[in-house]
Design a protein around this motif. Structure first.
Motif, PDB file in Angstrom:
ATOM      1  N   GLU A 238      15.091  11.506 -47.416  1.00  0.00           N
ATOM      2  CA  GLU A 238      14.347  12.734 -47.127  1.00  0.00           C
ATOM      3  C   GLU A 238      14.616  13.189 -45.700  1.00  0.00           C
ATOM      4  O   GLU A 238      14.650  12.380 -44.767  1.00  0.00           O
ATOM      5  CB  GLU A 238      12.848  12.493 -47.308  1.00  0.00           C
ATOM      6  CG  GLU A 238      11.974  13.704 -46.988  1.00  0.00           C
ATOM      7  CD  GLU A 238      10.488  13.394 -47.100  1.00  0.00           C
ATOM      8  OE1 GLU A 238       9.681  14.344 -47.009  1.00  0.00           O
ATOM      9  OE2 GLU A 238      10.134  12.206 -47.275  1.00  0.00           O
ATOM     10  N   GLN A 240      12.957  15.981 -43.169  1.00  0.00           N
ATOM     11  CA  GLN A 240      11.874  16.931 -42.931  1.00  0.00           C
ATOM     12  C   GLN A 240      12.215  17.787 -41.715  1.00  0.00           C
ATOM     13  O   GLN A 240      12.448  17.264 -40.623  1.00  0.00           O
ATOM     14  CB  GLN A 240      10.556  16.199 -42.694  1.00  0.00           C
ATOM     15  CG  GLN A 240      10.083  15.355 -43.861  1.00  0.00           C
ATOM     16  CD  GLN A 240       8.798  14.606 -43.549  1.00  0.00           C
ATOM     17  OE1 GLN A 240       8.293  14.656 -42.425  1.00  0.00           O
ATOM     18  NE2 GLN A 240       8.265  13.905 -44.535  1.00  0.00           N
ATOM     19  N   ASP A 241      12.248  19.101 -41.912  1.00  0.00           N
ATOM     20  CA  ASP A 241      12.531  20.033 -40.822  1.00  0.00           C
ATOM     21  C   ASP A 241      11.286  20.171 -39.949  1.00  0.00           C
ATOM     22  O   ASP A 241      10.205  20.488 -40.444  1.00  0.00           O
ATOM     23  CB  ASP A 241      12.936  21.389 -41.403  1.00  0.00           C
ATOM     24  CG  ASP A 241      13.441  22.353 -40.341  1.00  0.00           C
ATOM     25  OD1 ASP A 241      13.429  21.992 -39.148  1.00  0.00           O
ATOM     26  OD2 ASP A 241      13.849  23.469 -40.711  1.00  0.00           O
ATOM     27  N   ARG A 242      11.444  19.949 -38.655  1.00  0.00           N
ATOM     28  CA  ARG A 242      10.290  20.026 -37.750  1.00  0.00           C
ATOM     29  C   ARG A 242       9.986  21.460 -37.316  1.00  0.00           C
ATOM     30  O   ARG A 242       8.908  21.735 -36.785  1.00  0.00           O
ATOM     31  CB  ARG A 242      10.536  19.165 -36.505  1.00  0.00           C
ATOM     32  CG  ARG A 242      10.724  17.679 -36.796  1.00  0.00           C
ATOM     33  CD  ARG A 242      10.973  16.934 -35.497  1.00  0.00           C
ATOM     34  NE  ARG A 242      11.430  15.578 -35.688  1.00  0.00           N
ATOM     35  CZ  ARG A 242      10.638  14.508 -35.759  1.00  0.00           C
ATOM     36  NH1 ARG A 242       9.331  14.659 -35.674  1.00  0.00           N
ATOM     37  NH2 ARG A 242      11.149  13.299 -35.919  1.00  0.00           N
ATOM     38  N   GLN A 263       7.220  24.698 -43.342  1.00  0.00           N
ATOM     39  CA  GLN A 263       8.387  23.906 -42.982  1.00  0.00           C
ATOM     40  C   GLN A 263       9.156  23.509 -44.237  1.00  0.00           C
ATOM     41  O   GLN A 263       8.580  23.370 -45.315  1.00  0.00           O
ATOM     42  CB  GLN A 263       7.958  22.647 -42.216  1.00  0.00           C
ATOM     43  CG  GLN A 263       7.283  22.944 -40.887  1.00  0.00           C
ATOM     44  CD  GLN A 263       6.553  21.735 -40.341  1.00  0.00           C
ATOM     45  OE1 GLN A 263       5.379  21.519 -40.647  1.00  0.00           O
ATOM     46  NE2 GLN A 263       7.237  20.941 -39.543  1.00  0.00           N
ATOM     47  N   ASP A 265      11.506  20.961 -46.528  1.00  0.00           N
ATOM     48  CA  ASP A 265      11.600  19.528 -46.807  1.00  0.00           C
ATOM     49  C   ASP A 265      12.762  19.327 -47.774  1.00  0.00           C
ATOM     50  O   ASP A 265      12.776  19.914 -48.863  1.00  0.00           O
ATOM     51  CB  ASP A 265      10.288  19.041 -47.431  1.00  0.00           C
ATOM     52  CG  ASP A 265      10.028  17.568 -47.183  1.00  0.00           C
ATOM     53  OD1 ASP A 265      10.885  16.913 -46.563  1.00  0.00           O
ATOM     54  OD2 ASP A 265       8.968  17.066 -47.615  1.00  0.00           O
ATOM     55  N   LEU A 301       3.993  19.633 -45.226  1.00  0.00           N
ATOM     56  CA  LEU A 301       5.415  19.354 -45.118  1.00  0.00           C
ATOM     57  C   LEU A 301       5.942  18.468 -46.235  1.00  0.00           C
ATOM     58  O   LEU A 301       7.009  18.711 -46.791  1.00  0.00           O
ATOM     59  CB  LEU A 301       5.702  18.700 -43.756  1.00  0.00           C
ATOM     60  CG  LEU A 301       7.170  18.396 -43.459  1.00  0.00           C
ATOM     61  CD1 LEU A 301       7.990  19.663 -43.479  1.00  0.00           C
ATOM     62  CD2 LEU A 301       7.306  17.704 -42.109  1.00  0.00           C
ATOM     63  N   ASP A 302       5.209  17.420 -46.580  1.00  0.00           N
ATOM     64  CA  ASP A 302       5.739  16.405 -47.476  1.00  0.00           C
ATOM     65  C   ASP A 302       5.745  16.890 -48.925  1.00  0.00           C
ATOM     66  O   ASP A 302       4.699  17.089 -49.530  1.00  0.00           O
ATOM     67  CB  ASP A 302       4.911  15.124 -47.346  1.00  0.00           C
ATOM     68  CG  ASP A 302       5.545  13.960 -48.080  1.00  0.00           C
ATOM     69  OD1 ASP A 302       6.636  14.144 -48.643  1.00  0.00           O
ATOM     70  OD2 ASP A 302       4.952  12.872 -48.082  1.00  0.00           O
ATOM     71  N   LYS A 303       6.944  17.064 -49.497  1.00  0.00           N
ATOM     72  CA  LYS A 303       7.105  17.449 -50.899  1.00  0.00           C
ATOM     73  C   LYS A 303       7.510  16.250 -51.756  1.00  0.00           C
ATOM     74  O   LYS A 303       8.034  16.410 -52.861  1.00  0.00           O
ATOM     75  CB  LYS A 303       8.163  18.550 -51.021  1.00  0.00           C
ATOM     76  CG  LYS A 303       7.802  19.839 -50.315  1.00  0.00           C
ATOM     77  CD  LYS A 303       6.588  20.489 -50.950  1.00  0.00           C
ATOM     78  CE  LYS A 303       6.223  21.789 -50.270  1.00  0.00           C
ATOM     79  NZ  LYS A 303       5.033  22.415 -50.855  1.00  0.00           N
ATOM     80  N   ARG A 304       7.265  15.067 -51.247  1.00  0.00           N
ATOM     81  CA  ARG A 304       7.731  13.853 -51.912  1.00  0.00           C
ATOM     82  C   ARG A 304       7.220  13.742 -53.342  1.00  0.00           C
ATOM     83  O   ARG A 304       7.980  13.397 -54.255  1.00  0.00           O
ATOM     84  CB  ARG A 304       7.300  12.627 -51.100  1.00  0.00           C
ATOM     85  CG  ARG A 304       7.682  11.295 -51.732  1.00  0.00           C
ATOM     86  CD  ARG A 304       7.134  10.118 -50.947  1.00  0.00           C
ATOM     87  NE  ARG A 304       7.425   8.870 -51.612  1.00  0.00           N
ATOM     88  CZ  ARG A 304       6.727   8.383 -52.631  1.00  0.00           C
ATOM     89  NH1 ARG A 304       5.685   9.072 -53.100  1.00  0.00           N
ATOM     90  NH2 ARG A 304       7.061   7.236 -53.191  1.00  0.00           N
TER      91      ARG A 304
END
Length: 317
Positions: A238, A240-242, A263, A265, A301-304
């Motif tokens: 993964e 993740q774009d900050r 953001q 992901d 942010l987290d699309k996990r």
């Protein structure tokens, strides 16, 4: 008269005992369980999902909101191929879900990881920027590449600058050359994630070595995960774009105003029928790999969880 009354009473008593049983039996016959209904009507079991398949049988079941884009050439782009990791793509499929602003790519490829192991794969994907074969590079070269016109323009500008640098009229020749080309991305999900991954392309020459690669933002690279599902083994990475979307970007890509500050992901998973073929097996020759890439965007942010649910719906023949 008395006899008729007694007979009526008996019939009423018997009817009172029998009716509940008859009613219950009729109720059981008329009602059908969901499983039985699906058995008699298979389409009802598929009403909440649809299947997309590659020609050789790899497939994924997703919600009806997903659509398939028109057929694309196999990656990488000819402009990027000389600089991309050495892997051959056999099949490729691009899906999008406009409802949740997500993009999904599924491909089968040859195996560039023979002779390695989990540790080596993890180290490669989390390697230093500029190596040309890390996580961001795989996403850039194969799944969310710059538009073709941008690559063409950058390549021509680089060749022109190279000819000028090698001209005998120049008093001194610089050993290094760097040409950056920023891209204009179409207002589509494909354009959105290509731009969020890299705003353009960088053509370089240093000490006789040429390279073309991405211009990556500040990514947080999450730890590698191993996933077992449907007889497949996947390794998941993964990025993740900050950075956050500004209003101009939201407007250009026709996103809702509330997506300002969101953001991107990115996920990439590589898998195969278990066990993962790090070593050549005489009983399982030329096992193709399945590569799955996903990009989502949101204020969280987290699309996990979304990606993991999709990954567990991938099946191989």
């Amino acid at each position: 008269m008395v006899l008729m009354t007694l007979r009526g009473i008996v019939r009423m008593i018997l009817f009172g005992f029998l009716v509940p049983g008859v009613a219950a039996q009729m109720s059981r016959q008329s009602s059908t369980s969901p499983e039985r209904g699906a058995e008699h009507n298979p389409r009802s079991a598929q009403a909440t999902s649809k299947r997309f398949s590659l020609l050789r049988g790899t497939s994924i079941d997703v919600s009806p909101d997903w659509i398939e884009l028109e057929q694309m050439p196999l990656p990488p782009s000819p402009r990027l191929a000389p600089f991309a990791p050495q892997v051959t793509f056999l099949e490729f499929m691009a899906l999008e879900n406009p409802k949740i602003h997500s993009a999904l790519r599924i491909a089968t490829t040859t195996n560039p990881f023979l002779g390695g192991d989990e540790v080596a794969l993890d180290a490669q994907m989390h390697g230093a920027e500029g190596a040309g074969n890390g996580l961001a590079d795989y996403l850039f070269y194969f799944f969310f590449s710059p538009p073709r016109d941008c690559l063409d323009g950058g390549s021509e500008a680089y060749k022109k600058a190279k000819r000028q640098a090698e001209s005998p009229d120049r008093a001194a020749v610089s050993p290094d050359l760097s040409i950056r080309r920023d891209c204009r991305h179409a207002p589509t999900l494909e354009g959105l994630y290509s731009g969020q991954l890299s705003p353009g392309v960088l053509f370089q020459a240093s000490n006789g070595v040429e390279r073309a690669g991405g211009i990556y933002p500040d990514f947080y690279l999450a730890p590698m995960e191993k996933v077992e599902a449907n007889g497949l083994t996947f390794y998941v990475f993964e990025a993740q774009d900050r950075t956050r979307l500004d209003l101009a970007t939201v407007n250009h890509f026709n996103l809702p105003d509330e997506m300002q500050g969101a953001q991107a992901d990115f996920f990439w998973a590589v898998g195969a029928l278990s066990p993962f073929p790090f070593f050549r097996d005489p009983q399982r020759k030329n096992v193709p790999l399945i590569q799955v890439a996903y990009a989502g965007i949101g204020l969280e942010l987290d699309k996990r969880d979304i990606f993991m649910r999709l990954l567990r719906q991938v099946r191989a023949p």
